[in-house]
Design an enzyme around this catalytic site. Sequence first.
Site, PDB file in Angstrom:
ATOM      1  CD  GLU A 141      49.506   0.633 -11.463  1.00 20.11           C
ATOM      2  OE1 GLU A 141      49.499  -0.464 -12.042  1.00 20.11           O
ATOM      3  OE2 GLU A 141      48.938   1.645 -11.938  1.00 20.11           O
ATOM      4  CG  ASP A 168      52.577  -1.686 -12.756  1.00 24.50           C
ATOM      5  OD1 ASP A 168      51.617  -1.981 -12.033  1.00 24.50           O
ATOM      6  OD2 ASP A 168      52.487  -0.916 -13.727  1.00 24.50           O
ATOM      7  CD  GLU A 225      52.003  -4.133 -15.710  1.00 28.96           C
ATOM      8  OE1 GLU A 225      50.779  -4.212 -15.859  1.00 28.96           O
ATOM      9  OE2 GLU A 225      52.687  -3.184 -16.128  1.00 28.96           O
ATOM     10  CG  HIS A 274      52.827   3.523 -13.370  1.00 28.33           C
ATOM     11  ND1 HIS A 274      52.696   3.931 -14.673  1.00 28.33           N
ATOM     12  CD2 HIS A 274      53.076   2.192 -13.416  1.00 28.33           C
ATOM     13  CE1 HIS A 274      52.846   2.892 -15.484  1.00 28.33           C
ATOM     14  NE2 HIS A 274      53.087   1.824 -14.745  1.00 28.33           N
TER      15      HIS A 274
END
Length: 494
Positions: free
Chosen positions: A226, A228, A231, A242
């Site tokens: 993942e 991001d 955010e 991640h």
Amino acid sequence: MFPTAALTSFAFLAVAVRGQQVGTSTAENHPALSWQTCTTGGSCTTNSGSVVLDANWRWLHSVGGYTNCYTGNEWDTTLCPDAVTCAENCALDGADYSGTYGITASGDALTLQFVTGSNVGSRVYLLADSSTYEMFQVLNKEFTFDVDLSNLPCGLNGALYFSEMDADGGLAKYSGNKAGAAYGTGYCDSQCPRDLKFINGEGNVVNWTSTSANSGTGSYGSCCNEMDVWEANSISSAYTPHPCSVSGQTRCTGDQCGSPDRYAGICDPDGCDFNSYRMGDTTFYGPGKTVDTSSKFTVVTQFYTNDNTTTGTLSEIRRLYVQNGVVISNSKVNIPGMTAYDSITSDYCDAQKTIFGNTDSFDNQGGLTAMGEAFAQGVVLVMSVWDDYAAEMLWLDSDYPATADASTPGVARGTCATTSGVPSQVESQSPGSSVTFSNIKFGPIGSTYTGTSSSSGGGGSTTTTSTVKSSSSSSTPSSTATAPGATQTHYGQW
């Protein structure tokens, strides 16, 4: 998205499910959302895309009938006595995007309303066609979008990120999945979320345990790499890779999911985050600051490789902003003992983990190299708005852990109070909050944004200004379809 997102599952309410059969009560009409592909030469082409709601938010009912397969936080044990039978007996229906979920799209803009009726939050994916997710291969490319989160307060997260999902939502892989990407199936992230009602075409009913009035967790989770990209709320923001030790969407159980031992899993739950406030620049992001969140701005994320090719190894993730025609370089790290980094590199991540005294799950799961391998395979674009039942979003916008000394490096992440972010309060006090993503562009580095001048914005080293210019109705009473929902535990760095 902290976790899960990037952790990642979110804190949304309502009855939700990754349904597998397809219901016929409500027609599924994907809201149209245009976006652009740019070239080095300076031209951009408009793509006619659309978005689809995640299956976990949808009404799940008996095949050929209107009996809920899942109500509140409990499964119907007659329809779902076991995982396989549940998938055979339950149908996932179409969505009333604006009426039930507060999801509206117009041209190149997508708005996600936080609370709509009894529904809280939402998660959508960008589609390439009616049954396939758009797959992005971002190595040596940049991804750009505009965002307006001026009315997104403490405790909320308007997130945009990439997930290593299957393009068809797992339709071909799993015989129990009859819905596929057309109905938003196949979700996974680095938090290996166990709140998903269906994983790999089977009901996640074994050892299902309530975690709130409207959600719970089962024995299985759904893991994958993942990224991001974004955010954020109006107070704080972070971008965070991640990595995982597995490739593609992978079902986990027990320690593989990182539960109860957060760091025993097959993915990195913390990631390597860059939050300007956390990294020592408290004047960079927020209302009236260098990046002024009281109005719309552009976010540019660049994925550099070691040899500046699309087949190289991921070596750096760099961030730029554009607001009012000014290109703003990312802030610089201002933490004693750390170099003044302004982007995510392996050296930055190593230094951050050491100075903050955090577990280095990032390197343990392969770091930027593993993240880059996922990018080479292709990742799905996810957009969401959510509140946080796991950690009240303090990891993003306040002091975290809340009991730690805020003067300790890495603890303070924003100006929100440690008492903020309680979901029940956020939902009752800020139901009209929303985030709008628009003007999505993707192309070679330097091709997707333009600005008339450049600002140091905290001293970032990336100051080159780009001059490229881009050119239904339901047959069922509404009371029958219980409101959908899910609990996202998508968070970033502890």
